[in-house]
Design a protein around this motif. Structure first.
Motif, mmCIF file in Angstrom:
data_model
loop_
_atom_site.group_PDB
_atom_site.id
_atom_site.type_symbol
_atom_site.label_atom_id
_atom_site.label_comp_id
_atom_site.label_asym_id
_atom_site.label_seq_id
_atom_site.Cartn_x
_atom_site.Cartn_y
_atom_site.Cartn_z
ATOM 1 N N PHE A 31 -11.612 -1.560 -1.620
ATOM 2 C CA PHE A 31 -11.221 -0.156 -1.733
ATOM 3 C C PHE A 31 -11.865 0.349 -3.022
ATOM 4 C CE2 PHE A 31 -8.642 3.519 -2.661
ATOM 5 C CZ PHE A 31 -8.198 3.990 -1.436
ATOM 6 N N PHE A 72 -9.194 -3.462 -5.045
ATOM 7 C CA PHE A 72 -9.363 -2.052 -5.372
ATOM 8 C C PHE A 72 -10.025 -1.968 -6.741
ATOM 9 C CE2 PHE A 72 -6.719 1.564 -7.433
ATOM 10 C CZ PHE A 72 -7.809 2.427 -7.426
ATOM 11 N N HIS A 82 -3.484 3.203 0.531
ATOM 12 C CA HIS A 82 -4.022 2.955 -0.809
ATOM 13 C C HIS A 82 -3.338 1.729 -1.416
ATOM 14 C CE1 HIS A 82 -5.384 3.421 -4.850
ATOM 15 N NE2 HIS A 82 -5.735 4.685 -4.747
ATOM 16 N N ASP A 119 -14.336 5.062 -0.787
ATOM 17 C CA ASP A 119 -12.996 5.277 -0.220
ATOM 18 C C ASP A 119 -12.334 6.508 -0.823
ATOM 19 O OD1 ASP A 119 -12.373 2.715 1.507
ATOM 20 O OD2 ASP A 119 -13.396 2.025 -0.288
ATOM 21 N N THR A 130 0.833 -1.190 0.000
ATOM 22 C CA THR A 130 0.000 0.000 0.000
ATOM 23 C C THR A 130 0.873 1.248 0.000
ATOM 24 O OG1 THR A 130 -0.150 0.049 2.417
ATOM 25 C CG2 THR A 130 -1.883 -1.129 1.235
#
Length: 329
Positions: free
Chosen positions: A103, A75, A29, A137, A20
């Protein structure tokens, strides 16, 4: 773990546990995600649609995203403009994956930005409903619509206060657009800027400015839509590493510290694109890839920027309000 950190085979990151990058608001992230642009739906003003050259859509976005989630992507990069968020939401619901393991990023489109705060708030509610969640997010301004994007960004700040957004960012912002936000006195600066980044459009000066100011770069067209896979330098490095050109491009992106967002409608390609954590590129490899951006590529970027900031708005087709002097490289 940093995006460029190496791992032993036993601790190699996976898609469900990727490295991340820290955002300025304290969020972490994921460095890899699945892009949903042109997945199951081609927007009417997409370049391929306008030119009449788009491929026939054979699979729904729900089917493709279900595959991506099965492969391990957590994500998901979405947008109002992509026209498929309801299908993405169905895939999420069918997967049974807990919301806190996902995410989700979405973007508000130019037409909604032009219409103002009420329209933006309504669109966010639609995105939340379509995706089947009560918060996003990351929510981004898709293009810096002249005369409108600062107000839109401040609207996102208000929506964040309501708990509907965890982090705020921008997309396709030139350095000068970002400075306009700063000078307008926004209460918090963007966490991310999503721009095209790959070795064939590596705008070092712009990227350095954003990174120095604490903005994480999300890369779209990380794989250049597959149009550079036959480039000699890329093929040579891929052969030496026993990897594919796509994996070399993805590894370059991750190793540079960008968020890597590949997309494909084929499950085997989704798997291939994700295999970027079990090897590293040498300094020489990186230097060779860094040098692939041509003056023509920069010129094409500038033309696209000028064309798109007013795209689909009442000013579409004009240069009204468009910044003509931006940091290009």
């Amino acid at each position: 773990m940093s995006a460029s950190a190496s791992s032993s085979p036993s601790s190699t990151p996976t898609l469900t546990n990727p490295p991340t990058l820290p955002l300025r608001n304290g969020m972490q992230h994921p460095v890899i995600g699945f892009g949903t642009y042109k997945v199951g739906f081609i927007p009417a003003s997409a370049s391929a649609a306008v030119a009449g050259t788009q491929d026939h859509v054979e699979r729904t976005a729900q089917e493709c995203v279900q595959d991506a989630l099965q492969v391990g992507y957590r994500f998901l990069e979405c947008a109002e403009f992509y026209g498929n968020e309801e299908q993405v939401g169905k895939a999420i619901a069918a997967s049974g994956i807990p919301r806190n393991e996902l995410f989700l990023c979405s973007k508000v489109w130019t037409t909604t930005i032009e219409q103002g705060p009420v329209a933006i708030s309504a669109q966010l509610d639609k995105t939340l409903s379509d995706l089947g969640t009560d918060y996003i997010d990351l929510y981004l301004i898709h293009w810096p619509v002249p005369g409108k994007h600062v107000e839109a960004y401040k609207t996102l700040e208000t929506l964040q206060e309501q708990g509907k957004i965890k982090g705020i960012g921008v997309s396709n912002y030139a350095w000068e657009d970002y400075l306009e936000l700063k000078e307008a006195g926004v209460s918090q600066l963007p966490c991310v800027n999503q721009i095209e980044i790959n070795p064939f459009l590596y705008r070092k000066n712009t990227i350095q400015k954003f990174q120095d100011d604490g903005v994480v770069l999300q890369s779209y067209r990380s794989l250049r839509d597959g149009k550079a896979f036959d480039h000699p330098t890329l093929k040579e490095i891929a052969s030496a590493k026993n990897k594919t050109p796509a994996q070399i491009l993805g590894r370059w992106c991750v190793q540079k510290g960008f968020v890597y967002v590949p997309k494909s409608v084929k499950k085997e390609r989704m798997e291939e694109n994700a295999q970027v954590f079990d090897f590293e590129l040498s300094g020489d490899d990186m230097d060779r890839l860094d040098s692939l951006t041509s003056p023509e590529a920069i010129e094409t970027f500038v033309g696209l920027y000028r064309k798109c900031v007013n795209r689909d708005t009442s000013k579409d087709g004009t240069l009204e309000g468009v910044k003509m002097n931006i940091t290009e490289d």
